[in-house]
Design an enzyme around this catalytic site. Structure first.
Site, short mmCIF file in Angstrom:
data_model
loop_
_atom_site.label_atom_id
_atom_site.label_comp_id
_atom_site.label_asym_id
_atom_site.label_seq_id
_atom_site.Cartn_x
_atom_site.Cartn_y
_atom_site.Cartn_z
N CYS A 2 7.04 2.96 -3.76
CA CYS A 2 7.65 3.93 -4.66
C CYS A 2 6.56 4.52 -5.55
O CYS A 2 5.60 3.85 -5.91
CB CYS A 2 8.72 3.34 -5.55
SG CYS A 2 10.06 2.57 -4.68
N ARG A 27 3.31 6.57 -1.30
CA ARG A 27 3.83 5.29 -1.81
C ARG A 27 5.28 5.05 -1.41
O ARG A 27 5.84 3.99 -1.67
CB ARG A 27 3.73 5.26 -3.33
CG ARG A 27 2.30 5.20 -3.82
CD ARG A 27 2.29 5.06 -5.32
NE ARG A 27 2.81 3.78 -5.72
CZ ARG A 27 2.09 2.74 -6.11
NH1 ARG A 27 0.79 2.84 -6.13
NH2 ARG A 27 2.65 1.62 -6.48
N TRP A 74 10.70 4.11 -1.81
CA TRP A 74 10.61 3.31 -0.59
C TRP A 74 11.70 2.26 -0.76
O TRP A 74 11.58 1.37 -1.60
CB TRP A 74 9.23 2.66 -0.48
CG TRP A 74 9.00 1.96 0.82
CD1 TRP A 74 8.48 2.49 1.97
CD2 TRP A 74 9.26 0.58 1.12
NE1 TRP A 74 8.42 1.54 2.95
CE2 TRP A 74 8.90 0.36 2.46
CE3 TRP A 74 9.80 -0.49 0.39
CZ2 TRP A 74 9.02 -0.87 3.08
CZ3 TRP A 74 9.93 -1.73 1.02
CH2 TRP A 74 9.54 -1.92 2.35
N ASN A 100 9.80 1.21 -10.36
CA ASN A 100 9.13 0.67 -9.18
C ASN A 100 9.18 -0.84 -9.31
O ASN A 100 8.92 -1.38 -10.39
CB ASN A 100 7.64 1.07 -9.15
CG ASN A 100 7.47 2.55 -8.89
OD1 ASN A 100 8.43 3.26 -8.64
ND2 ASN A 100 6.24 3.01 -8.96
N GLY A 101 9.46 -1.51 -8.22
CA GLY A 101 9.52 -2.98 -8.25
C GLY A 101 10.89 -3.45 -7.79
O GLY A 101 11.66 -2.70 -7.18
N GLU A 487 -8.07 -4.94 14.19
CA GLU A 487 -7.92 -3.77 13.33
C GLU A 487 -7.50 -2.55 14.17
O GLU A 487 -6.63 -1.77 13.76
CB GLU A 487 -9.23 -3.53 12.57
CG GLU A 487 -9.27 -2.29 11.70
CD GLU A 487 -8.14 -2.19 10.67
OE1 GLU A 487 -7.42 -3.16 10.44
OE2 GLU A 487 -7.99 -1.09 10.11
N LYS A 491 -4.00 -0.40 13.67
CA LYS A 491 -4.02 1.05 13.45
C LYS A 491 -3.11 1.74 14.45
O LYS A 491 -2.32 2.61 14.10
CB LYS A 491 -5.45 1.54 13.65
CG LYS A 491 -6.22 2.31 12.71
CD LYS A 491 -6.38 2.12 11.28
CE LYS A 491 -5.48 1.26 10.50
NZ LYS A 491 -6.06 0.58 9.39
N GLU A 494 0.63 1.11 13.70
CA GLU A 494 1.20 1.68 12.49
C GLU A 494 1.34 3.18 12.52
O GLU A 494 2.28 3.71 11.96
CB GLU A 494 0.51 1.16 11.21
CG GLU A 494 -0.80 1.75 10.85
CD GLU A 494 -1.32 1.21 9.50
OE1 GLU A 494 -2.52 0.96 9.44
OE2 GLU A 494 -0.55 1.07 8.54
N HIS A 510 -5.19 -17.71 28.98
CA HIS A 510 -4.28 -18.76 28.52
C HIS A 510 -2.87 -18.23 28.29
O HIS A 510 -2.11 -18.81 27.52
CB HIS A 510 -4.85 -19.42 27.26
CG HIS A 510 -6.19 -20.02 27.51
ND1 HIS A 510 -6.36 -21.23 28.16
CD2 HIS A 510 -7.45 -19.55 27.28
CE1 HIS A 510 -7.66 -21.49 28.28
NE2 HIS A 510 -8.32 -20.47 27.75
N LYS A 607 1.91 2.99 1.15
CA LYS A 607 0.49 2.68 0.97
C LYS A 607 0.25 1.37 0.23
O LYS A 607 -0.51 0.53 0.69
CB LYS A 607 -0.17 3.84 0.22
CG LYS A 607 -1.66 3.68 0.02
CD LYS A 607 -2.42 3.87 1.30
CE LYS A 607 -3.92 3.71 1.15
NZ LYS A 607 -4.55 3.47 2.44
O1 M6R Z 1 -4.05 -2.17 -0.81
P1 M6R Z 1 -4.34 -3.35 0.09
O2 M6R Z 1 -5.70 -3.26 0.67
O3 M6R Z 1 -4.07 -4.66 -0.58
O4 M6R Z 1 -3.30 -3.21 1.27
C1 M6R Z 1 -3.21 -4.21 2.25
C2 M6R Z 1 -2.39 -3.74 3.43
O5 M6R Z 1 -1.10 -3.41 3.04
C3 M6R Z 1 -3.03 -2.51 4.11
O6 M6R Z 1 -4.34 -2.75 4.50
C4 M6R Z 1 -2.20 -2.10 5.35
O7 M6R Z 1 -2.30 -3.07 6.34
C5 M6R Z 1 -2.68 -0.73 5.83
N1 M6R Z 1 -1.59 0.17 5.91
C6 M6R Z 1 -3.33 -0.78 7.15
O8 M6R Z 1 -3.77 0.47 7.57
#
Ligand code: M6R
Length: 612
Positions: A2, A27, A74, A100-101, A487, A491, A494, A510, A607
């Site tokens: 949010c 956000r 969100w 927010n929260g 990683e 990517k 997501e 395995h 984010k």
């Molecule tokens: O702000 P942060 O680095 O703590 O966020 C951690 C994860 O939420 C963040 O890296 C998330 O996995 C990304 N969307 C990946 O691209």
């Protein structure tokens, strides 16, 4: 999760709030709304969906108010809908709140308020807050600051996390804000002041910020800002100048933030290195004062983080272990915090977080502190919650990262932790100088080498075109290449919504190899010369079973039958992820574009994950 923004000043509030919301959409983006005080009444406009829907509401442009609050959501409690969108008002339309929260005890509070005659329109946890404020305002016993006291009495009843912005038609000259475990910044202007959940929302208007602390209140007026502690005792607060310029949070001609941020990597790495690392000189961090005596007592290091930041931690583990000979454990913050980890004052805990606001990482940090460990934060956001909680902080200085998918923050985190490992090794005097100097030289060469990898974008784009309709992909690697595979796989999931898995290449036999069938795409990262032969054998095994193969490598391979090869420059194994991850970032980007998806705002994600 949010985004919220508030404005009070000598200008029309709505355009400023809208701009703020647009830059905060990363956000959360399932509904949006604003509340302003217009003709002595609170006017709320909100809608399901993106900020664009809110902007299209009839009459929103004609609001002349100079005070207001706004929110992009969100969803946690209550599905995305107009009713559940913020701002929420009390039953008598006197107070409006954005939040927010999460309010964990909202059921109890709802019951209490229902008994007092209040009713509720939404399914949110937030709606209890304006009604509680109304209740305490009516039942307050003090004439002094009744609005602030009512907010404080309401907040005293809340359990959970919150960053609140409150306006009242009874006090149209102020916005009251308070936070706990959710970020809130106040921007100071001339004859105008701002509040937001995140700096980029108001960066176009000011660079002077107050970073609110947990349980701290602020009363924001056009020309004054007053700060109060949890007992409502007024205090002064230092202002912080934030160096980011507003254009660094804009697209600057790129189609998407993610692409811009991928291409910013030569520069973001330069900024991360800064003056900390020079050939022939010890690596230095202004904000650290670790001594040999202290580091000698450390018998283990924990690196704790989530998502991409955790993947950076995995690469960092290898650097710290190899250069400093201290055992390192890497843990997911949401697991670490609940598994009673064995840590004490001889443990150093490193927390990596781009946003510095990730709820699980913050909680994991507090846990380690309570057990006596020293804590070090690696973050990109100055003054973020994690940095304020940690004993030490080093910043990545990668500049604002707006796209939900983290790219430049990851590469900056990797280089920073590698520099930290060099710094520790120099203090401990445990590694040959020539080894460290060679690594330093490789780090300094990174920006140029990243540019060379970015030149391969067209090759990656072509491959993306061939595979974007697929449903499953596999990523393989060994050692740090495996961590890059993880990683790359994250990517892809997501932003392109393609199912993918990353495996340590040696694990394939395995179990996972059963999934390999004709035409399936297997992407392998091959940069470690000692492990090349082993990984090639694993690729042969999938080729035999019909897989289509893409290999990202810095090795000179001959006599290989791979379908596609992306060659990248050679560098030290400890930092090769910084180069090998870039084709994978580009691949997921181009696949997402080919599928016509919203690269910067993938479905269901936000984010910064400020709730558990
Ligand atoms: O702000 P942060 O680095 O703590 O966020 C951690 C994860 O939420 C963040 O890296 C998330 O996995 C990304 N969307 C990946 O691209």
């Amino acid at each position: 999760m949010c985004g919220s923004v508030g404005y009070i000043g000598d200008k029309q509030a709505t355009p400023i709030l809208m701009n703020g919301l647009l830059s905060l959409e990363y956000r959360g983006y399932d509904s949006a709304g604003i509340a302003v005080i217009e003709n002595n009444e609170i006017t709320v406009m909100k809608d399901k969906g993106r900020v664009a829907n809110l902007k299209a509401i009839d009459g929103i442009d004609t609001l002349t108010s100079q005070v207001g609050i706004a929110h992009t959501r969100w969803a946690t409690h209550g599905k995305p809908s107009k009713e559940n969108a913020h701002p929420h008002v009390d039953n008598h339309n006197q107070f409006a709140v954005v939040h927010n929260g999460i309010i964990e005890n909202y059921h109890e509070l709802k019951e209490f308020l229902t008994q007092k005659g209040y009713h509720f329109i939404s399914q949110t946890d937030t709606e209890v807050i304006p009604n509680l404020i109304d209740y305490y305002y009516k039942n307050g016993i003090s004439d002094e600051d009744p609005f602030l006291r009512a907010v404080k009495s309401a907040v005293d009843n809340l359990k959970g996390s919150y960053a609140l912005e409150v306006i009242s038609k009874l006090f149209p000259d102020r916005i009251i804000v308070v936070r706990k475990d959710s970020p809130l910044v106040i921007g100071k202007g001339k004859k105008e002041n701002f509040v937001a959940s995140d700096i980029p929302a108001i960066l176009a208007y000011t660079k002077d910020f107050y970073l609110l602390d947990d349980y701290e209140y602020a009363v924001i007026k056009q020309d004054e800002i007053h700060f109060y502690d949890n007992t409502l005792l007024e205090h002064s607060k230092a202002i912080k100048n934030i160096e980011w310029d507003a254009t660094s949070a804009e697209k600057n001609g790129y189609e998407d933030y993610m692409l811009k941020e991928i291409y910013e990597q030569p520069n973001s790495i330069r900024e991360t290195i800064g003056s900390r690392l020079k050939l022939g000189e010890p690596c230095s961090f202004d904000d650290l004062d670790f001594t040999k005596e202290y580091l000698d007592t450390i018998h283990q290091i924990y690196i704790v983080a989530c998502g991409t930041a955790m993947h950076a931690g995995l690469v960092g583990k290898t650097a710290l272990e190899r250069l400093c000979h201290i055992p390192v454990q890497v843990d997911i913050a949401s697991e670490f915090r609940y598994r009673d980890p064995i840590i004490d004052e001889k443990t150093l805990c490193i927390y990596i977080s781009q946003s510095g606001e990730t709820a699980d990482t913050l909680a994991a940090l507090k846990l380690a502190k309570s057990k006596g460990a020293k804590t070090l934060a690696i973050s990109n956001v100055i003054g973020s919650s994690i940095t304020r909680e940690a004993d030490y902080t080093i910043y990545t200085h990668a500049g604002p990262e707006i796209a939900v998918a983290s790219t430049k923050a990851y590469t900056s985190q990797v280089v920073l932790i590698c520099m930290l490992a060099i710094h520790f090794a120099e203090i401990l005097d445990c590694k040959q100088e020539s080894v460290l100097e060679n690594l330093k030289s490789d780090i300094l060469d990174l920006p140029t080498k990243i540019e060379a990898v970015l030149d391969k974008a067209e090759e990656v784009q072509k491959f993306a075109k061939k595979v974007y309709t697929e449903h499953d992909m596999y990523f393989l690697g060994r050692g740090t290449d495996y961590h890059v595979a993880m990683e790359g796989s994250l990517k892809l999931k997501e932003i392109s919504y393609i199912h993918s898995e990353a495996y340590a290449a040696g694990e394939l036999k395995h179990g996972p190899i059963a999934l390999i069938e004709n035409g399936i795409t297997v992407i392998t990262i091959l940069t470690n010369p000692d492990l090349v032969e082993k990984s090639i054998s694993n690729i042969q095994e999938v080729i035999t079973r019909g897989a289509k193969t893409l290999v990202v490598t810095n090795q000179k391979l001959s006599n290989v039958n791979f379908d596609y090869v992306i060659n990248i420059p050679e560098t030290n194994e400890l930092i090769s992820p910084i180069l090998s991850v870039i084709p994978l970032q580009l691949l997921s980007y181009y696949i997402s574009k080919n599928k016509g998806l919203d690269v910067d705002k993938p479905r269901n994600l936000a984010k910064s994950v400020t709730v558990e």
